[in-house]
Design a protein around this motif. Structure first.
Motif, short mmCIF file in Angstrom:
data_model
loop_
_atom_site.label_atom_id
_atom_site.label_comp_id
_atom_site.label_asym_id
_atom_site.label_seq_id
_atom_site.Cartn_x
_atom_site.Cartn_y
_atom_site.Cartn_z
N ASN A 65 35.94 -4.84 52.80
CA ASN A 65 34.75 -4.16 52.33
C ASN A 65 34.87 -4.10 51.27
OD1 ASN A 65 34.01 -1.15 51.46
ND2 ASN A 65 33.50 -1.02 54.03
N GLU A 85 41.40 -0.62 57.86
CA GLU A 85 40.62 -0.26 59.87
C GLU A 85 41.16 -1.98 59.87
OE1 GLU A 85 36.31 -1.93 59.07
OE2 GLU A 85 36.63 -2.27 61.09
N HIS A 135 38.01 -1.14 51.83
CA HIS A 135 39.07 -1.68 52.61
C HIS A 135 39.79 -2.54 53.68
CE1 HIS A 135 35.70 -0.14 54.89
NE2 HIS A 135 36.62 -1.25 55.84
N ALA A 168 39.66 -4.74 56.57
CA ALA A 168 39.51 -5.09 58.05
C ALA A 168 40.63 -6.11 59.10
CB ALA A 168 38.44 -5.06 58.30
N HIS A 191 37.47 -8.40 57.83
CA HIS A 191 36.43 -8.25 56.78
C HIS A 191 37.61 -7.57 55.91
CE1 HIS A 191 34.64 -4.24 59.21
NE2 HIS A 191 35.29 -3.42 58.02
N HIS A 217 31.87 -7.16 53.62
CA HIS A 217 31.06 -6.62 53.44
C HIS A 217 30.97 -5.57 51.99
CE1 HIS A 217 32.11 -5.98 58.43
NE2 HIS A 217 31.41 -6.54 57.87
N GLN A 246 36.67 -0.01 66.73
CA GLN A 246 37.18 0.05 64.38
C GLN A 246 37.90 1.30 64.75
OE1 GLN A 246 32.97 -0.84 63.64
NE2 GLN A 246 34.31 -0.88 61.88
N TYR A 253 40.20 3.84 61.81
CA TYR A 253 40.30 4.10 60.19
C TYR A 253 41.60 4.89 59.56
CZ TYR A 253 35.29 2.09 60.09
OH TYR A 253 34.01 1.98 60.30
FE LIG Z 1 35.09 -2.05 57.69
#
Ligand SMILES: [Fe+2]
Length: 270
Positions: free
Chosen positions: A9, A130, A83, A85, A7, A60, A118, A120
């Motif tokens: 973010n 991520e 971010h 991912a 994804h 997201h 997940q 980070y």
């Molecule tokens: Fe995320």
């Protein structure tokens, strides 16, 4: 190591405004978030998250929550600054390399999305990245409830870095994205038609790239079978955009536009 986008973010000062833009102008369909059995302190409500995609993948849109890291026991706050991912097949391998390099990361476990572990980490330019792994596939009854029309094709993502050499080493050697194509001010990691572009905004960049919109913040492109309807909706809504230009990464027809909160994005013809 193989990788793919999970994804993007996308931070938003006003989540509702960005939701409306992505739904009504870009033409995306909202998806349905699938939570794990024991979610963390996610602060999710209609004013703090909008979700576009399927099976928790996609876009997201989040409002920054200043206490998010503290509330979840993290070093990193993934709600600030946005971010990218990435999904990898074996997160343990990435964690082992980060451990060996002494690079700290927040190991969130499975806390926000059903079955997805997940972590980070900061890259050398303090972009939050991520990395995740699907450790438990979504139950079929939950997957069946997901609307295929909400699926999003993330095409590539770009972020600015302060030092190209250390950034290339980080993404190649610690994250494991493989060997990039390195130019004077950028490096591009590719995998199965996807691309991550690192750009170093040194002096002279603007002169050399006058035709290519850029942003200090991370940005992303979405692939559409036909971008003409998006162009028409942008014009109807009188939203300034680049018009159809050649994408600087792979030359495909693209339209760059600032989503609300001045986040650059692009749609690209597939
Ligand atoms: Fe995320």
């Amino acid at each position: 190591m193989d990788w793919m986008f999970h994804h993007i973010n996308l931070p938003a000062v006003n989540v509702q405004e960005t939701r409306t833009f992505l739904r009504d102008v870009i033409g995306l369909q909202e998806g349905h978030w699938i939570y794990p059995d024991r979610p963390g302190e996610l602060h999710h409500d209609d004013d703090s998250i909008a979700y576009f995609g399927r099976a928790n993948r996609g876009l997201h849109v989040v409002r920054s929550i200043v206490s998010f890291a503290r509330d979840n026991g993290f070093m990193h706050n993934p709600t600030v600054g946005g971010h990218i991912a990435l999904s990898v097949p074996d997160l343990k391998v990435v964690k082992a390399r980060l451990d060996a390099a002494g690079t700290p990361y927040s190991d969130a476990g499975v806390y926000a999305m059903s079955g997805v572990h997940q972590i980070y980490v900061y890259d050398p330019s303090f972009n939050v990245i991520e990395i995740n792994q699907t450790v438990t596939p979504l139950p079929s009854e939950k997957l069946d409830q997901q609307d295929l029309r909400a699926e999003i094709q993330l095409h590539h993502a770009a972020m600015t870095v302060l030092d190209l050499a250390s950034s290339v080493a980080f993404y190649r050697d610690l994250i494991g994205l493989g060997e990039p194509t390195v130019n004077r001010r950028s490096a591009i990691f590719r995998n199965s038609g996807l691309a991550i572009c690192l750009t170093c905004l040194t002096s002279g960049y603007a002169d050399d790239n006058a035709a290519a919109p850029t942003s200090r913040d991370p940005y992303f492109t979405l692939a559409f079978s036909d971008i003409e309807p998006v162009k028409e909706r942008l014009e109807r809504a009188e939203i300034p955009n680049s018009g159809i230009v050649s994408d600087p990464i792979d030359g495909k027809e693209s339209i760059f536009v600032y989503a609300p909160s001045m986040r650059l994005m692009a749609v690209v013809g597939s």
